[in-house]
Scaffold this motif. Structure first.
Motif, mmCIF file in Angstrom:
data_model
loop_
_atom_site.group_PDB
_atom_site.id
_atom_site.type_symbol
_atom_site.label_atom_id
_atom_site.label_comp_id
_atom_site.label_asym_id
_atom_site.label_seq_id
_atom_site.Cartn_x
_atom_site.Cartn_y
_atom_site.Cartn_z
ATOM 1 N N THR A 1 0.827 -1.203 0.000
ATOM 2 C CA THR A 1 0.000 0.000 0.000
ATOM 3 C C THR A 1 0.865 1.256 0.000
ATOM 4 N N VAL A 2 1.916 1.246 0.814
ATOM 5 C CA VAL A 2 2.818 2.396 0.851
ATOM 6 C C VAL A 2 3.491 2.573 -0.504
ATOM 7 N N LEU A 3 3.968 1.479 -1.086
ATOM 8 C CA LEU A 3 4.651 1.563 -2.370
ATOM 9 C C LEU A 3 3.718 2.069 -3.468
ATOM 10 N N GLU A 4 2.504 1.562 -3.501
ATOM 11 C CA GLU A 4 1.585 1.920 -4.578
ATOM 12 C C GLU A 4 1.093 3.360 -4.468
ATOM 13 N N HIS A 5 0.792 3.804 -3.245
ATOM 14 C CA HIS A 5 0.128 5.101 -3.085
ATOM 15 C C HIS A 5 1.020 6.195 -2.517
ATOM 16 N N GLY A 6 2.172 5.837 -1.970
ATOM 17 C CA GLY A 6 3.090 6.841 -1.457
ATOM 18 C C GLY A 6 2.876 7.156 0.012
ATOM 19 N N PHE A 7 3.876 7.769 0.611
ATOM 20 C CA PHE A 7 3.859 8.049 2.048
ATOM 21 C C PHE A 7 2.835 9.115 2.434
ATOM 22 N N ASP A 8 2.531 10.015 1.515
ATOM 23 C CA ASP A 8 1.647 11.131 1.849
ATOM 24 C C ASP A 8 0.192 10.865 1.501
ATOM 25 N N SER A 9 -0.110 9.711 0.949
ATOM 26 C CA SER A 9 -1.485 9.379 0.600
ATOM 27 C C SER A 9 -2.247 8.911 1.840
ATOM 28 N N VAL A 10 -3.575 8.903 1.736
ATOM 29 C CA VAL A 10 -4.391 8.391 2.839
ATOM 30 C C VAL A 10 -4.068 6.923 3.094
ATOM 31 N N GLY A 11 -4.003 6.129 2.011
ATOM 32 C CA GLY A 11 -3.695 4.710 2.168
ATOM 33 C C GLY A 11 -2.319 4.478 2.744
ATOM 34 N N GLY A 12 -1.319 5.241 2.261
ATOM 35 C CA GLY A 12 0.035 5.082 2.767
ATOM 36 C C GLY A 12 0.147 5.437 4.231
ATOM 37 N N ARG A 13 -0.496 6.534 4.639
ATOM 38 C CA ARG A 13 -0.457 6.924 6.059
ATOM 39 C C ARG A 13 -1.168 5.890 6.922
ATOM 40 N N THR A 14 -2.277 5.351 6.406
ATOM 41 C CA THR A 14 -3.007 4.340 7.172
ATOM 42 C C THR A 14 -2.168 3.079 7.341
ATOM 43 N N ALA A 15 -1.475 2.658 6.274
ATOM 44 C CA ALA A 15 -0.640 1.458 6.349
ATOM 45 C C ALA A 15 0.503 1.650 7.332
ATOM 46 N N VAL A 16 1.167 2.801 7.284
ATOM 47 C CA VAL A 16 2.268 3.057 8.219
ATOM 48 C C VAL A 16 1.740 3.108 9.652
ATOM 49 N N ARG A 17 0.565 3.711 9.845
ATOM 50 C CA ARG A 17 -0.024 3.758 11.184
ATOM 51 C C ARG A 17 -0.291 2.354 11.715
ATOM 52 N N GLY B 1 1.328 -14.008 23.673
ATOM 53 C CA GLY B 1 2.667 -13.473 23.506
ATOM 54 C C GLY B 1 2.778 -11.977 23.527
ATOM 55 N N CYS B 2 1.701 -11.229 23.741
ATOM 56 C CA CYS B 2 1.823 -9.783 23.811
ATOM 57 C C CYS B 2 2.412 -9.398 25.165
ATOM 58 N N PRO B 3 3.672 -8.955 25.209
ATOM 59 C CA PRO B 3 4.341 -8.794 26.493
ATOM 60 C C PRO B 3 4.131 -7.452 27.163
ATOM 61 N N VAL B 4 3.621 -6.466 26.436
ATOM 62 C CA VAL B 4 3.474 -5.137 27.023
ATOM 63 C C VAL B 4 2.099 -4.603 26.724
ATOM 64 N N ARG B 5 1.680 -3.634 27.529
ATOM 65 C CA ARG B 5 0.370 -3.053 27.296
ATOM 66 C C ARG B 5 0.390 -2.241 26.011
ATOM 67 N N HIS B 6 -0.778 -2.050 25.408
ATOM 68 C CA HIS B 6 -0.904 -1.204 24.224
ATOM 69 C C HIS B 6 -0.629 0.249 24.585
ATOM 70 N N LEU B 7 -0.041 0.952 23.640
ATOM 71 C CA LEU B 7 0.065 2.393 23.756
ATOM 72 C C LEU B 7 -1.064 3.011 22.964
ATOM 73 N N LYS B 8 -1.661 4.048 23.490
ATOM 74 C CA LYS B 8 -2.747 4.696 22.772
ATOM 75 C C LYS B 8 -2.177 5.467 21.616
ATOM 76 N N VAL B 9 -2.642 5.217 20.412
ATOM 77 C CA VAL B 9 -2.155 5.875 19.208
ATOM 78 C C VAL B 9 -3.279 6.697 18.639
ATOM 79 N N THR B 10 -3.063 7.980 18.496
ATOM 80 C CA THR B 10 -4.100 8.847 17.964
ATOM 81 C C THR B 10 -4.134 8.752 16.461
ATOM 82 N N GLU B 11 -5.212 9.211 15.871
ATOM 83 C CA GLU B 11 -5.414 9.083 14.414
ATOM 84 C C GLU B 11 -4.324 9.787 13.629
ATOM 85 N N GLY B 12 -3.756 10.819 14.185
ATOM 86 C CA GLY B 12 -2.771 11.572 13.412
ATOM 87 C C GLY B 12 -1.370 11.014 13.481
ATOM 88 N N GLU B 13 -1.125 9.996 14.276
ATOM 89 C CA GLU B 13 0.227 9.454 14.398
ATOM 90 C C GLU B 13 0.569 8.547 13.238
#
Length: 298
Positions: free
Chosen positions: A79-95, A286-298
């Motif tokens: 998704t990142v490769l196809e749409h780029g880092f600044d696209s909605v899809g790319g940002r969603t995939a990286v998130r 196997g999840c060894p640590v608690r989740h960190l809260k990630v906001t939509e913009g991260e």
């Protein structure tokens, strides 16, 4: 368009500024099959670092649901490769990638090493089995592409050039490769997955083919018996014959992305990027640590 016209097009671009365009052309038009195989080997290689292989075994994703893990990894990177880092899809995939990694106690050194495999292994594979070698422009663009991905992932001290990525990879493997029982289970599950993509009677042959493509360091780490020299010669010779045949074919005119690969089997009805990957529950599987809260913009 002749076989080398696209390389000329690549060489007219600036690999530092136009790195996405260059890397996309290389990965989806010039070497789509080779890139898929090289990235499979890159990810497989990371299991030989005990900290990585052991964590993957503890999560059980690659031992219990290897096809889904394979599909999700391929599709998120795709998704990142196809749409780029600044696209909605790319940002969603990286998130999504970041949300998964933040659920575990993963060291920055291990993250940097995984990034190095994505840069170095395609060159080594294509130089050995591709229809031509990668150009300096493609290597520079690849380094810039994964530097950008690494920065989006918060990785520190990212190498600055292909040569630095390669030195980092080799030094890290020399210092950290080692046997781990959990990593061996993950390795076996991955080899079984690759064999499952073909008719069942071929499974033993395909396992031999896979082992024939591993270097001696990986065979030692996972404690696999080395394949017969004749098997290695046959497998690697067949890949080089394939490269000669591909060189005679007309250049690809339509990009080929990972989502089109027959090995991606888990989403025949389609998929949504925000739903890809794992959603670990703290203290479970196997999840060894608690989740960190990630906001939509991260």
């Amino acid at each position: 368009m002749t076989r080398f016209d696209r390389l000329k097009e690549i060489q007219r671009l600036d690999p530092d500024r136009d790195f996405l365009a260059v890397y996309r052309m290389s990965a989806t038009l010039e070497f789509p099959w080779d890139h898929a195989r090289a990235l499979e080997l890159a990810l497989y290689r990371t299991y030989a670092v005990p900290g990585i292989g052991r964590l993957l075994a503890e999560t059980a994703e690659l031992t219990d649901r290897p096809q889904k893990r394979y599909d999700d990894t391929a599709l998120l990177l795709d998704t990142v490769l196809e749409h780029g880092f600044d696209s909605v899809g790319g940002r969603t995939a990286v998130r999504r990638i970041n949300q998964m990694h933040r659920s575990y106690d993963i060291g920055d050194d291990d993250m940097r090493y995984v990034l190095c495999t994505f840069v170095v292994m395609p060159k080594r594979w294509i130089d050995a089995y591709g229809w031509r070698r990668l150009s300096d422009h493609e290597l520079r663009a690849s380094a810039r592409y994964y530097q950008t991905l690494g920065k989006h992932m918060g990785i520190k001290e990212i190498p600055d050039s292909y040569e630095e990525f390669e030195r980092c990879l080799d030094a890290y493997e020399a210092a950290h490769f080692g046997f781990d029982e959990g990593a061996r289970r993950v390795s076996d599950a991955t080899l079984d997955l690759m064999a499952s993509w073909y008719p069942k009677p071929l499974a033993p042959v395909l396992r031999t083919v896979s082992l024939a493509l591993l270097d001696d360091a990986l065979l030692r780490v996972f404690r696999y018996a080395p394949p017969a020299p004749a098997a290695r010669t046959l497998v690697r010779g067949a890949l080089r014959l394939r490269a000669r045949a591909v060189r005679l074919l007309p250049p690809r005119s339509v990009p080929h992305y990972a989502r089109q690969n027959p090995e991606v089997k888990g989403y025949p009805q389609g998929y949504r990027v925000p739903e890809l990957g794992t959603f670990p529950t703290p203290g479970v599987r196997g999840c060894p640590v608690r989740h960190l809260k990630v906001t939509e913009g991260e």
